[in-house]
Design a protein around this motif. Structure first.
Motif, PDB file in Angstrom:
ATOM      1  N   ASP A  48    -102.632 -48.449 -10.997  1.00  0.00           N
ATOM      2  CA  ASP A  48    -103.582 -48.752 -12.065  1.00  0.00           C
ATOM      3  C   ASP A  48    -104.926 -48.103 -11.781  1.00  0.00           C
ATOM      4  O   ASP A  48    -105.801 -48.071 -12.639  1.00  0.00           O
ATOM      5  CB  ASP A  48    -103.781 -50.268 -12.195  1.00  0.00           C
ATOM      6  CG  ASP A  48    -102.546 -50.951 -12.746  1.00  0.00           C
ATOM      7  OD1 ASP A  48    -101.774 -50.289 -13.463  1.00  0.00           O
ATOM      8  OD2 ASP A  48    -102.348 -52.134 -12.448  1.00  0.00           O
ATOM      9  N   SER A  49    -105.075 -47.628 -10.553  1.00  0.00           N
ATOM     10  CA  SER A  49    -106.346 -47.023 -10.178  1.00  0.00           C
ATOM     11  C   SER A  49    -106.083 -45.697  -9.467  1.00  0.00           C
ATOM     12  O   SER A  49    -105.265 -44.915  -9.899  1.00  0.00           O
ATOM     13  CB  SER A  49    -107.143 -47.994  -9.304  1.00  0.00           C
ATOM     14  OG  SER A  49    -106.406 -48.322  -8.137  1.00  0.00           O
ATOM     15  N   TYR A  50    -106.732 -45.470  -8.381  1.00  0.00           N
ATOM     16  CA  TYR A  50    -106.772 -44.191  -7.685  1.00  0.00           C
ATOM     17  C   TYR A  50    -105.415 -43.761  -7.132  1.00  0.00           C
ATOM     18  O   TYR A  50    -104.724 -44.535  -6.478  1.00  0.00           O
ATOM     19  CB  TYR A  50    -107.791 -44.304  -6.549  1.00  0.00           C
ATOM     20  CG  TYR A  50    -108.217 -42.996  -5.957  1.00  0.00           C
ATOM     21  CD1 TYR A  50    -109.020 -42.133  -6.681  1.00  0.00           C
ATOM     22  CD2 TYR A  50    -107.834 -42.640  -4.675  1.00  0.00           C
ATOM     23  CE1 TYR A  50    -109.434 -40.938  -6.135  1.00  0.00           C
ATOM     24  CE2 TYR A  50    -108.247 -41.448  -4.118  1.00  0.00           C
ATOM     25  CZ  TYR A  50    -109.047 -40.592  -4.850  1.00  0.00           C
ATOM     26  OH  TYR A  50    -109.453 -39.417  -4.318  1.00  0.00           O
ATOM     27  N   ILE A  51    -105.045 -42.508  -7.382  1.00  0.00           N
ATOM     28  CA  ILE A  51    -103.809 -41.927  -6.853  1.00  0.00           C
ATOM     29  C   ILE A  51    -104.182 -41.009  -5.699  1.00  0.00           C
ATOM     30  O   ILE A  51    -104.947 -40.059  -5.870  1.00  0.00           O
ATOM     31  CB  ILE A  51    -103.059 -41.141  -7.937  1.00  0.00           C
ATOM     32  CG1 ILE A  51    -102.696 -42.072  -9.093  1.00  0.00           C
ATOM     33  CG2 ILE A  51    -101.823 -40.464  -7.357  1.00  0.00           C
ATOM     34  CD1 ILE A  51    -102.242 -41.349 -10.340  1.00  0.00           C
ATOM     35  N   GLU A  52    -103.642 -41.287  -4.539  1.00  0.00           N
ATOM     36  CA  GLU A  52    -103.923 -40.487  -3.348  1.00  0.00           C
ATOM     37  C   GLU A  52    -103.299 -39.092  -3.475  1.00  0.00           C
ATOM     38  O   GLU A  52    -102.337 -38.885  -4.217  1.00  0.00           O
ATOM     39  CB  GLU A  52    -103.378 -41.181  -2.098  1.00  0.00           C
ATOM     40  CG  GLU A  52    -103.996 -42.541  -1.815  1.00  0.00           C
ATOM     41  CD  GLU A  52    -105.439 -42.469  -1.353  1.00  0.00           C
ATOM     42  OE1 GLU A  52    -105.857 -41.426  -0.803  1.00  0.00           O
ATOM     43  OE2 GLU A  52    -106.156 -43.465  -1.540  1.00  0.00           O
ATOM     44  N   LEU A  53    -103.829 -38.164  -2.707  1.00  0.00           N
ATOM     45  CA  LEU A  53    -103.400 -36.771  -2.753  1.00  0.00           C
ATOM     46  C   LEU A  53    -101.900 -36.574  -2.525  1.00  0.00           C
ATOM     47  O   LEU A  53    -101.257 -35.880  -3.312  1.00  0.00           O
ATOM     48  CB  LEU A  53    -104.199 -35.939  -1.743  1.00  0.00           C
ATOM     49  CG  LEU A  53    -103.771 -34.477  -1.613  1.00  0.00           C
ATOM     50  CD1 LEU A  53    -103.942 -33.745  -2.930  1.00  0.00           C
ATOM     51  CD2 LEU A  53    -104.540 -33.804  -0.510  1.00  0.00           C
ATOM     52  N   PRO A  54    -101.302 -37.146  -1.476  1.00  0.00           N
ATOM     53  CA  PRO A  54     -99.876 -36.874  -1.269  1.00  0.00           C
ATOM     54  C   PRO A  54     -99.011 -37.257  -2.472  1.00  0.00           C
ATOM     55  O   PRO A  54     -98.112 -36.504  -2.857  1.00  0.00           O
ATOM     56  CB  PRO A  54     -99.525 -37.719  -0.042  1.00  0.00           C
ATOM     57  CG  PRO A  54    -100.812 -37.864   0.694  1.00  0.00           C
ATOM     58  CD  PRO A  54    -101.860 -37.958  -0.392  1.00  0.00           C
ATOM     59  N   GLU A  55     -99.304 -38.386  -3.078  1.00  0.00           N
ATOM     60  CA  GLU A  55     -98.516 -38.808  -4.239  1.00  0.00           C
ATOM     61  C   GLU A  55     -98.719 -37.865  -5.426  1.00  0.00           C
ATOM     62  O   GLU A  55     -97.770 -37.494  -6.114  1.00  0.00           O
ATOM     63  CB  GLU A  55     -98.880 -40.235  -4.640  1.00  0.00           C
ATOM     64  CG  GLU A  55     -98.459 -41.264  -3.617  1.00  0.00           C
ATOM     65  CD  GLU A  55     -99.096 -42.606  -3.866  1.00  0.00           C
ATOM     66  OE1 GLU A  55    -100.262 -42.646  -4.314  1.00  0.00           O
ATOM     67  OE2 GLU A  55     -98.427 -43.618  -3.597  1.00  0.00           O
ATOM     68  N   GLY A  56     -99.967 -37.475  -5.677  1.00  0.00           N
ATOM     69  CA  GLY A  56    -100.252 -36.577  -6.788  1.00  0.00           C
ATOM     70  C   GLY A  56     -99.637 -35.198  -6.589  1.00  0.00           C
ATOM     71  O   GLY A  56     -99.046 -34.629  -7.515  1.00  0.00           O
ATOM     72  N   ALA A  57     -99.755 -34.654  -5.396  1.00  0.00           N
ATOM     73  CA  ALA A  57     -99.206 -33.326  -5.111  1.00  0.00           C
ATOM     74  C   ALA A  57     -97.682 -33.337  -5.182  1.00  0.00           C
ATOM     75  O   ALA A  57     -97.061 -32.394  -5.686  1.00  0.00           O
ATOM     76  CB  ALA A  57     -99.677 -32.852  -3.739  1.00  0.00           C
ATOM     77  N   ARG A  58     -97.077 -34.407  -4.697  1.00  0.00           N
ATOM     78  CA  ARG A  58     -95.618 -34.507  -4.752  1.00  0.00           C
ATOM     79  C   ARG A  58     -95.126 -34.663  -6.191  1.00  0.00           C
ATOM     80  O   ARG A  58     -94.102 -34.099  -6.563  1.00  0.00           O
ATOM     81  CB  ARG A  58     -95.144 -35.669  -3.886  1.00  0.00           C
ATOM     82  CG  ARG A  58     -95.257 -35.365  -2.412  1.00  0.00           C
ATOM     83  CD  ARG A  58     -95.032 -36.607  -1.553  1.00  0.00           C
ATOM     84  NE  ARG A  58     -95.169 -36.276  -0.159  1.00  0.00           N
ATOM     85  CZ  ARG A  58     -94.160 -36.233   0.704  1.00  0.00           C
ATOM     86  NH1 ARG A  58     -92.946 -36.536   0.306  1.00  0.00           N
ATOM     87  NH2 ARG A  58     -94.368 -35.903   1.958  1.00  0.00           N
ATOM     88  N   ALA A  59     -95.849 -35.418  -6.995  1.00  0.00           N
ATOM     89  CA  ALA A  59     -95.456 -35.583  -8.398  1.00  0.00           C
ATOM     90  C   ALA A  59     -95.549 -34.252  -9.146  1.00  0.00           C
ATOM     91  O   ALA A  59     -94.677 -33.925  -9.962  1.00  0.00           O
ATOM     92  CB  ALA A  59     -96.321 -36.641  -9.073  1.00  0.00           C
ATOM     93  N   TYR A  60     -96.582 -33.482  -8.871  1.00  0.00           N
ATOM     94  CA  TYR A  60     -96.753 -32.161  -9.476  1.00  0.00           C
ATOM     95  C   TYR A  60     -95.580 -31.256  -9.091  1.00  0.00           C
ATOM     96  O   TYR A  60     -94.965 -30.601  -9.946  1.00  0.00           O
ATOM     97  CB  TYR A  60     -98.094 -31.614  -8.994  1.00  0.00           C
ATOM     98  CG  TYR A  60     -98.522 -30.253  -9.466  1.00  0.00           C
ATOM     99  CD1 TYR A  60     -98.182 -29.735 -10.706  1.00  0.00           C
ATOM    100  CD2 TYR A  60     -99.339 -29.479  -8.642  1.00  0.00           C
ATOM    101  CE1 TYR A  60     -98.627 -28.493 -11.119  1.00  0.00           C
ATOM    102  CE2 TYR A  60     -99.794 -28.240  -9.048  1.00  0.00           C
ATOM    103  CZ  TYR A  60     -99.434 -27.743 -10.282  1.00  0.00           C
ATOM    104  OH  TYR A  60     -99.875 -26.514 -10.679  1.00  0.00           O
ATOM    105  N   ALA A  61     -95.224 -31.236  -7.815  1.00  0.00           N
ATOM    106  CA  ALA A  61     -94.101 -30.424  -7.345  1.00  0.00           C
ATOM    107  C   ALA A  61     -92.779 -30.929  -7.922  1.00  0.00           C
ATOM    108  O   ALA A  61     -91.916 -30.134  -8.319  1.00  0.00           O
ATOM    109  CB  ALA A  61     -94.047 -30.427  -5.825  1.00  0.00           C
ATOM    110  N   ALA A  62     -92.607 -32.237  -7.986  1.00  0.00           N
ATOM    111  CA  ALA A  62     -91.361 -32.809  -8.513  1.00  0.00           C
ATOM    112  C   ALA A  62     -91.181 -32.455  -9.987  1.00  0.00           C
ATOM    113  O   ALA A  62     -90.064 -32.147 -10.430  1.00  0.00           O
ATOM    114  CB  ALA A  62     -91.366 -34.323  -8.311  1.00  0.00           C
ATOM    115  N   ALA A  63     -92.256 -32.478 -10.747  1.00  0.00           N
ATOM    116  CA  ALA A  63     -92.179 -32.093 -12.161  1.00  0.00           C
ATOM    117  C   ALA A  63     -91.780 -30.621 -12.287  1.00  0.00           C
ATOM    118  O   ALA A  63     -90.937 -30.264 -13.114  1.00  0.00           O
ATOM    119  CB  ALA A  63     -93.509 -32.364 -12.856  1.00  0.00           C
TER     120      ALA A  63
END
Length: 131
Positions: free
Chosen positions: A41-56
């Motif tokens: 609901d708030s801040y997304i840390e770098l590892p999660e964001g970078a992995r989601a970008y790569a997964a997409a």
């Protein structure tokens, strides 16, 4: 962030993610990455964001809507088979979350001077996810 460009596979977190998938190919792992981003609901840390970008981006490769030169990505995609129904929609929501929400990856690209290039690349991935 250990990043050498703005592409989805051009950072250390994405490389780590792809290595994990290479060792244990599973769309469930990909889904878990999106779920982790969407659960915030708030801040997304770098590892999660970078992995989601790569997964997409990985989904776009699996569906034949983009190509990447790295052979190991194709070997992983071949081992996983086609993405399950509904995963594309989840990927699109996760991309929106990291680009429009409060995320560390967004902040880092804002600070890097290549924010517009990153946004353009994310938009290309999002467009390739279109059904």
């Amino acid at each position: 962030m250990g990043a050498w460009s703005h592409g989805p596979f051009d950072n250390d977190d994405a490389v780590d993610f792809m290595m994990e998938l290479e060792n244990a190919p599973s769309w469930e792992t990909v889904r878990a990455i999106f779920d982790a981003v969407l659960a915030h609901d708030s801040y997304i840390e770098l590892p999660e964001g970078a992995r989601a970008y790569a997964a997409a981006a990985l989904i776009t490769v699996a569906t034949g809507k983009s190509d990447v030169s790295a052979q190991d990505i194709y070997m992983t995609v071949d081992a996983m088979g086609p993405p399950p129904d509904g995963l594309v929609a989840v990927a699109k929501r996760a991309l929106r979350q990291i680009t429009r929400g409060d995320s560390e990856i967004r902040e880092l690209y804002l600070d890097s001077g290549s924010y517009n290039e990153w946004l353009d690349t994310v938009a290309e991935v999002d467009k390739a996810l279109a059904v």
